[in-house]
Design a protein around this motif. Structure first.
Motif, PDB file in Angstrom:
ATOM      1  N   VAL A 296      38.884  -2.581 -29.172  1.00  0.00           N
ATOM      2  CA  VAL A 296      39.748  -1.633 -27.832  1.00  0.00           C
ATOM      3  C   VAL A 296      38.600  -1.690 -26.866  1.00  0.00           C
ATOM      4  N   ASN A 297      38.566  -2.569 -25.515  1.00  0.00           N
ATOM      5  CA  ASN A 297      37.965  -2.038 -24.594  1.00  0.00           C
ATOM      6  C   ASN A 297      38.525  -1.520 -23.932  1.00  0.00           C
ATOM      7  N   ALA A 298      38.277   0.516 -24.204  1.00  0.00           N
ATOM      8  CA  ALA A 298      38.964   1.686 -23.013  1.00  0.00           C
ATOM      9  C   ALA A 298      38.279   1.716 -21.754  1.00  0.00           C
ATOM     10  N   ALA A 299      37.886   0.759 -21.436  1.00  0.00           N
ATOM     11  CA  ALA A 299      37.223   1.970 -19.871  1.00  0.00           C
ATOM     12  C   ALA A 299      37.714   2.746 -18.781  1.00  0.00           C
ATOM     13  N   MET A 300      39.650   2.347 -19.285  1.00  0.00           N
ATOM     14  CA  MET A 300      40.242   2.956 -18.371  1.00  0.00           C
ATOM     15  C   MET A 300      40.412   4.193 -18.243  1.00  0.00           C
ATOM     16  N   ARG A 301      40.779   5.356 -16.879  1.00  0.00           N
ATOM     17  CA  ARG A 301      40.934   6.518 -16.898  1.00  0.00           C
ATOM     18  C   ARG A 301      41.792   6.582 -16.809  1.00  0.00           C
ATOM     19  N   ILE A 302      42.809   7.477 -17.813  1.00  0.00           N
ATOM     20  CA  ILE A 302      44.255   7.449 -17.274  1.00  0.00           C
ATOM     21  C   ILE A 302      44.813   8.858 -17.489  1.00  0.00           C
ATOM     22  N   ALA A 303      46.034   8.872 -17.361  1.00  0.00           N
ATOM     23  CA  ALA A 303      46.781  10.550 -17.461  1.00  0.00           C
ATOM     24  C   ALA A 303      48.237  10.414 -18.635  1.00  0.00           C
ATOM     25  N   PHE A 304      48.452  11.042 -19.216  1.00  0.00           N
ATOM     26  CA  PHE A 304      49.380  10.738 -20.171  1.00  0.00           C
ATOM     27  C   PHE A 304      50.094  11.587 -19.891  1.00  0.00           C
ATOM     28  N   LEU A 323      45.037   9.931 -29.825  1.00  0.00           N
ATOM     29  CA  LEU A 323      45.598   8.560 -30.821  1.00  0.00           C
ATOM     30  C   LEU A 323      44.508   8.031 -29.628  1.00  0.00           C
ATOM     31  N   LEU A 324      45.008   7.671 -28.388  1.00  0.00           N
ATOM     32  CA  LEU A 324      44.373   7.284 -27.706  1.00  0.00           C
ATOM     33  C   LEU A 324      42.556   7.226 -27.338  1.00  0.00           C
ATOM     34  N   THR A 325      42.846   9.139 -27.745  1.00  0.00           N
ATOM     35  CA  THR A 325      41.100   9.243 -27.378  1.00  0.00           C
ATOM     36  C   THR A 325      39.765   9.053 -29.210  1.00  0.00           C
ATOM     37  N   ARG A 326      40.959   8.442 -29.667  1.00  0.00           N
ATOM     38  CA  ARG A 326      40.598   7.816 -30.802  1.00  0.00           C
ATOM     39  C   ARG A 326      39.983   6.803 -31.001  1.00  0.00           C
ATOM     40  N   LEU A 327      40.528   5.422 -30.238  1.00  0.00           N
ATOM     41  CA  LEU A 327      40.817   4.915 -29.482  1.00  0.00           C
ATOM     42  C   LEU A 327      39.541   4.354 -27.952  1.00  0.00           C
ATOM     43  N   PHE A 329      39.752   5.720 -24.786  1.00  0.00           N
ATOM     44  CA  PHE A 329      40.245   6.142 -23.524  1.00  0.00           C
ATOM     45  C   PHE A 329      39.797   7.559 -23.488  1.00  0.00           C
ATOM     46  N   ASN A 330      40.021   6.890 -22.168  1.00  0.00           N
ATOM     47  CA  ASN A 330      39.418   8.936 -21.430  1.00  0.00           C
ATOM     48  C   ASN A 330      40.981   9.174 -20.552  1.00  0.00           C
ATOM     49  N   LEU A 331      41.058  10.261 -21.046  1.00  0.00           N
ATOM     50  CA  LEU A 331      42.307  11.651 -20.693  1.00  0.00           C
ATOM     51  C   LEU A 331      42.088  11.771 -19.520  1.00  0.00           C
ATOM     52  N   THR A 332      42.544  12.458 -18.429  1.00  0.00           N
ATOM     53  CA  THR A 332      42.222  12.856 -17.726  1.00  0.00           C
ATOM     54  C   THR A 332      43.603  14.300 -17.847  1.00  0.00           C
ATOM     55  N   PRO A 333      42.611  15.345 -17.992  1.00  0.00           N
ATOM     56  CA  PRO A 333      43.128  17.284 -18.619  1.00  0.00           C
ATOM     57  C   PRO A 333      45.275  16.570 -16.983  1.00  0.00           C
ATOM     58  N   VAL A 334      45.846  16.871 -17.624  1.00  0.00           N
ATOM     59  CA  VAL A 334      46.763  17.393 -17.246  1.00  0.00           C
ATOM     60  C   VAL A 334      47.684  18.687 -17.198  1.00  0.00           C
ATOM     61  N   PRO A 335      47.524  19.472 -15.926  1.00  0.00           N
ATOM     62  CA  PRO A 335      48.179  20.704 -15.903  1.00  0.00           C
ATOM     63  C   PRO A 335      49.815  21.058 -16.105  1.00  0.00           C
ATOM     64  N   ASP A 336      49.913  22.231 -17.151  1.00  0.00           N
ATOM     65  CA  ASP A 336      51.446  22.000 -16.631  1.00  0.00           C
ATOM     66  C   ASP A 336      52.488  21.163 -17.813  1.00  0.00           C
ATOM     67  N   SER A 337      51.911  20.356 -18.894  1.00  0.00           N
ATOM     68  CA  SER A 337      51.487  19.353 -19.488  1.00  0.00           C
ATOM     69  C   SER A 337      53.007  19.438 -20.440  1.00  0.00           C
ATOM     70  N   HIS A 338      53.667  20.746 -20.593  1.00  0.00           N
ATOM     71  CA  HIS A 338      54.807  20.823 -21.376  1.00  0.00           C
ATOM     72  C   HIS A 338      56.112  20.832 -20.637  1.00  0.00           C
ATOM     73  N   LEU A 339      56.254  20.746 -18.752  1.00  0.00           N
ATOM     74  CA  LEU A 339      57.367  20.497 -18.687  1.00  0.00           C
ATOM     75  C   LEU A 339      57.791  19.362 -18.226  1.00  0.00           C
ATOM     76  N   ILE A 374      48.829   6.140 -15.285  1.00  0.00           N
ATOM     77  CA  ILE A 374      50.049   7.301 -15.830  1.00  0.00           C
ATOM     78  C   ILE A 374      50.653   6.551 -16.853  1.00  0.00           C
ATOM     79  N   VAL A 375      49.807   7.117 -18.251  1.00  0.00           N
ATOM     80  CA  VAL A 375      50.481   6.277 -19.544  1.00  0.00           C
ATOM     81  C   VAL A 375      51.965   7.388 -19.695  1.00  0.00           C
ATOM     82  N   THR A 376      53.301   6.523 -20.694  1.00  0.00           N
ATOM     83  CA  THR A 376      53.780   7.694 -20.942  1.00  0.00           C
ATOM     84  C   THR A 376      55.001   6.324 -22.156  1.00  0.00           C
ATOM     85  N   ALA A 377      55.910   7.878 -22.384  1.00  0.00           N
ATOM     86  CA  ALA A 377      56.298   7.038 -24.395  1.00  0.00           C
ATOM     87  C   ALA A 377      57.746   6.781 -24.058  1.00  0.00           C
TER      88      ALA A 377
END
Length: 405
Positions: A296-304, A323-327, A329-339, A374-377
């Motif tokens: 993959v060409n994973a240059a995009m900056r994303i938040a999950f 998984l996205l990190t293994r591929l 992708f540049n993931l940004t930090p997400v505060p309070d990601s449990h909410l 932003i990506v989600t599941a």
């Protein structure tokens, strides 16, 4: 806690389960610290501990009221409290039991009944849902805001699915609303799995997972949908399908519960247990595979955004991010990601004000790292967050498929 069920409650089909769950709770209150509605409202009865107390009262013989119903309705069933609870309280099953008892005793106002029946009629019906979405696009400017934001901003058409048949094959739940709101999600899944020499077998007879009915307190209707899905999948399971893949974590969480919910059904208990064991969120399939074929060409900056049904119900928090990190992708930090984001199935329509507050708080957290997308599941979270008209929101597998070389 000490519990004494009323004689009437003892006759409930799940009485022993309810009593066992109640006795597990030690009333410590740790759950309130991570409950989204308690954080917004600050009312003990709008937190898990208070709701457990309300259910306990009802099951011990106290008369439920419209106020009881309101506090139970406000629960998102995000199950954050289950992740937090040091005693392992099975809160969501207790809530299902309590809601059923309260709804049987407290008639809802006509408006609420019509809304809930409409949702049950429309959401699990892909053809009708697609027709309403297409009609809604035509009349978008005339619709109330609560409906406008449910229409997709951008529809990414489904790409062609692979036709090659590999030795390994999985089943995939197509979903109710996802084919209309995000039609390329399942196609992208099939194309990525094809790169890994895994074929996707569609089973057209499998329909809604049953969660919409079940969580709107038409529990038997939800279980009947589960039975129909089991019947639809069973021949392929006997023919060697290695998994039933879900690209919507809300559906996956419910299918993984089939075994528990149907354990008292002699005709389906064993099959339901087998289906739940085979149910896999897409990330569970991919994380166990060698990813070298996925160049993959994973240059995009994303938040999950990790849906509650993925991190709290399925206990897969961090799996997609890894998984996205293994591929690459540049993931940004997400505060309070449990909410919770406030989508919660049909909650954004039955409790729009609370849902909107939670959505805006979640988007502020997701956008704090300046992601391009932003990506989600989960399709519910995807539509809910994207409806704010801010940073675009897509399913994570679509970005993976778009980045394939």
């Amino acid at each position: 806690m000490q519990t004494t069920l009323s004689e009437q409650a003892k006759r409930l089909p799940r009485a022993e389960e309810a009593e066992s769950i109640l006795r597990t709770c030690v009333h410590c209150g740790f759950c309130n610290a991570t409950c989204p509605t308690y954080q917004l409202l600050g009312d003990e009865l709008d937190g898990p501990r208070g709701r457990i107390y309300l259910i306990k009262q009802v099951l011990e013989g106290h008369e439920p009221t419209a106020k009881t119903q309101l506090h139970l309705d406000r629960c998102l069933t995000c199950r954050n409290c289950e992740t937090t609870c040091p005693s392992g309280v099975d809160y969501h099953n207790l809530l299902d039991i309590g809601r059923a008892v309260v709804d049987a005793a407290v008639p809802r106002p006509l408006g609420q009944r019509l809304l809930r029946e409409s949702l049950r009629a429309v959401v699990p019906n892909p053809g009708l849902f697609r027709t309403l979405i297409n009609t809604g696009e035509v009349f978008r400017p005339l619709l109330p805001e609560v409906l406008q934001v449910k229409l997709p901003r951008t529809v990414h058409p489904a790409k062609a699915r692979p036709t090659t048949q590999h030795a390994r094959h999985v089943l995939m739940l197509e979903g109710c609303v996802q084919p209309s709101l995000s039609p390329n999600t399942n196609a992208a899944t099939a194309r990525v799995l094809d790169r890994l020499k895994i074929s996707v077998t569609p089973i057209s007879q499998a329909g809604c997972c049953g969660a919409v009915d079940y969580h709107l307190n038409a529990q038997e209707a939800g279980l009947n949908r589960a039975r129909r899905n089991i019947d639809a999948w069973w021949p392929s399971i006997e023919n060697g399908a290695e998994a039933i893949v879900q690209t919507a974590s809300g559906c996956g969480a419910f299918i993984k519960d089939y075994g528990h919910l149907l354990e008292q059904d002699p005709a389906y208990a064993a099959k339901a247990k087998r289906v739940s064991a085979l149910a896999r969120d897409l990330v569970e399939v991919l994380r166990d595979e060698p990813l070298e074929p996925l160049k993959v060409n994973a240059a995009m900056r994303i938040a999950f955004h990790c849906p509650c049904t993925l991190q709290h119900a399925q206990k897969l928090g961090g799996a997609v991010e890894e998984l996205l990190t293994r591929l690459g992708f540049n993931l940004t930090p997400v505060p309070d990601s449990h909410l919770c984001c406030g989508s919660a199935g049909t909650y954004s329509l039955t409790q729009p004000e609370l849902s909107r507050q939670l959505r805006d708080n979640k988007l502020n957290a997701l956008e704090s790292g300046k992601p391009e997308v932003i990506v989600t599941a989960n399709i519910g979270c995807q539509t809910h967050l994207d409806g704010a008209g801010r940073t675009p929101v897509r399913h994570w597998i679509e970005l993976v498929e778009d980045a394939l070389l």
